[in-house]
Design a protein around this motif. Structure first.
Motif, PDB file in Angstrom:
ATOM      1  N   GLU A  67       4.044  -0.709  -3.437  1.00  0.00           N
ATOM      2  CA  GLU A  67       4.340   0.630  -2.913  1.00  0.00           C
ATOM      3  C   GLU A  67       3.104   1.275  -2.285  1.00  0.00           C
ATOM      4  O   GLU A  67       3.212   1.955  -1.259  1.00  0.00           O
ATOM      5  CB  GLU A  67       4.922   1.513  -4.013  1.00  0.00           C
TER       6      GLU A  67
ATOM      7  N   HIS B 147       2.584  -0.635   1.126  1.00  0.00           N
ATOM      8  CA  HIS B 147       3.584  -0.274   2.136  1.00  0.00           C
ATOM      9  C   HIS B 147       3.596   1.220   2.421  1.00  0.00           C
ATOM     10  O   HIS B 147       3.614   1.626   3.586  1.00  0.00           O
ATOM     11  CB  HIS B 147       4.984  -0.714   1.681  1.00  0.00           C
ATOM     12  N   GLY B 148       3.605   2.037   1.377  1.00  0.00           N
ATOM     13  CA  GLY B 148       3.794   3.464   1.549  1.00  0.00           C
ATOM     14  C   GLY B 148       2.564   4.245   1.910  1.00  0.00           C
ATOM     15  O   GLY B 148       2.641   5.259   2.611  1.00  0.00           O
ATOM     16  N   VAL B 149       1.399   3.811   1.440  1.00  0.00           N
ATOM     17  CA  VAL B 149       0.148   4.541   1.705  1.00  0.00           C
ATOM     18  C   VAL B 149      -0.652   3.865   2.813  1.00  0.00           C
ATOM     19  O   VAL B 149      -1.077   4.521   3.757  1.00  0.00           O
ATOM     20  CB  VAL B 149      -0.693   4.666   0.409  1.00  0.00           C
ATOM     21  N   LEU B 150      -0.828   2.563   2.699  1.00  0.00           N
ATOM     22  CA  LEU B 150      -1.641   1.852   3.689  1.00  0.00           C
ATOM     23  C   LEU B 150      -0.853   1.443   4.931  1.00  0.00           C
ATOM     24  O   LEU B 150      -1.425   1.174   5.968  1.00  0.00           O
ATOM     25  CB  LEU B 150      -2.241   0.595   3.046  1.00  0.00           C
ATOM     26  N   HIS B 151       0.478   1.347   4.781  1.00  0.00           N
ATOM     27  CA  HIS B 151       1.359   0.880   5.867  1.00  0.00           C
ATOM     28  C   HIS B 151       0.952  -0.517   6.325  1.00  0.00           C
ATOM     29  O   HIS B 151       0.881  -0.796   7.517  1.00  0.00           O
ATOM     30  CB  HIS B 151       1.359   1.884   7.027  1.00  0.00           C
ATOM     31  N   LYS B 152       0.689  -1.374   5.321  1.00  0.00           N
ATOM     32  CA  LYS B 152       0.314  -2.754   5.584  1.00  0.00           C
ATOM     33  C   LYS B 152       1.105  -3.662   4.660  1.00  0.00           C
ATOM     34  O   LYS B 152       1.525  -3.251   3.589  1.00  0.00           O
ATOM     35  CB  LYS B 152      -1.187  -2.963   5.312  1.00  0.00           C
TER      36      LYS B 152
ATOM     37  N   TYR C 288      -4.185  -6.790   6.018  1.00  0.00           N
ATOM     38  CA  TYR C 288      -3.189  -6.751   4.951  1.00  0.00           C
ATOM     39  C   TYR C 288      -3.897  -6.456   3.634  1.00  0.00           C
ATOM     40  O   TYR C 288      -5.093  -6.704   3.483  1.00  0.00           O
ATOM     41  CB  TYR C 288      -2.405  -8.067   4.853  1.00  0.00           C
TER      42      TYR C 288
ATOM     43  N   ASP D  86      -9.301  -0.291   9.355  1.00  0.00           N
ATOM     44  CA  ASP D  86      -8.472  -0.786  10.457  1.00  0.00           C
ATOM     45  C   ASP D  86      -8.747  -2.246  10.802  1.00  0.00           C
ATOM     46  O   ASP D  86      -7.949  -2.883  11.466  1.00  0.00           O
ATOM     47  CB  ASP D  86      -8.632   0.101  11.695  1.00  0.00           C
TER      48      ASP D  86
ATOM     49  N   ALA E 274      -7.646   0.106   3.554  1.00  0.00           N
ATOM     50  CA  ALA E 274      -7.250   1.031   4.618  1.00  0.00           C
ATOM     51  C   ALA E 274      -8.054   0.828   5.903  1.00  0.00           C
ATOM     52  O   ALA E 274      -7.670   1.340   6.961  1.00  0.00           O
ATOM     53  CB  ALA E 274      -7.409   2.476   4.139  1.00  0.00           C
TER      54      ALA E 274
END
Length: 198
Positions: A189, A192-197, A161, A157, A155
């Protein structure tokens, strides 16, 4: 380091992209154990030469080990290809830099040290090369605590990835294509869904 130039040449000729792994948690090719051998007389090692899990925090928190690691990172990331004269930071064959192969932490204290180390070293790599992605190289997770650690590291920044190393043939929980698919889906998931990476 001329061999790295040859690796890039071979990859470019085949239209491949390269992830350069900058260190190894394991003893292969030196890695974290070698850094601690050089700078921490109180470090202990397994018979295989690897660091015991309890020693990983010593590596993450060691200023002397960090200095040695950074000297290596600066030499690689700042390299200029001997044949093409293209700096690695500008080489499009390089996809990303991975801080280390299969980082992990055993305790909450070690996890905090790993997160701080990852943030610091990813920031340093980006200061040397703002053009390429940086991955943490975290091994992934089996337990909920390891899952939380993986999420915390990826997570950051400065980590571009999420990556995970999954060994289905040696994992007793992976008993079929269905359970393997579920394990992969869980990690995708979360990325993509939690980390948005990716």
């Amino acid at each position: 380091y001329a061999h790295l130039d040859a690796v890039l040449d071979a990859a470019r000729a085949r239209h491949l992209r390269v992830i350069f792994v900058l260190a190894n948690r394991w003893h292969d090719y030196g890695g974290f154990p070698e850094y601690l051998r050089w700078c921490d007389p109180e470090a202990t090692f397994e018979a295989s030469g690897n660091l015991p899990m309890a020693m990983l925090g010593r590596f993450y928190g060691s200023n002397a080990a960090r200095s040695l690691y950074r000297a290596h990172v600066e030499r690689v990331v700042s390299r200029v290809h001997a044949r093409t004269s293209v700096p690695y930071r500008d080489d499009e064959t390089i996809f990303a830099w991975e801080l280390a192969n299969e980082t992990l932490a055993q305790s909450d204290e070690d996890q905090a040290a790993l997160v701080a180390w990852t943030r610091s070293e990813a920031t340093h790599v980006k200061s040397l090369d703002p053009n390429h992605l940086v991955g943490a190289g975290h091994i992934g997770y089996d337990t909920l605590r390891e899952r939380d650690a993986w999420l915390e590291v990826d997570a950051l920044d400065v980590v571009d990835y999420a990556d995970v190393h999954l060994y289905p043939l040696g994992d007793r929980r992976v008993t079929s294509a269905r359970t393997l698919s579920a394990a992969l889906r869980d990690r995708v998931e979360l990325a993509h869904g939690v980390l948005h990476k990716p």
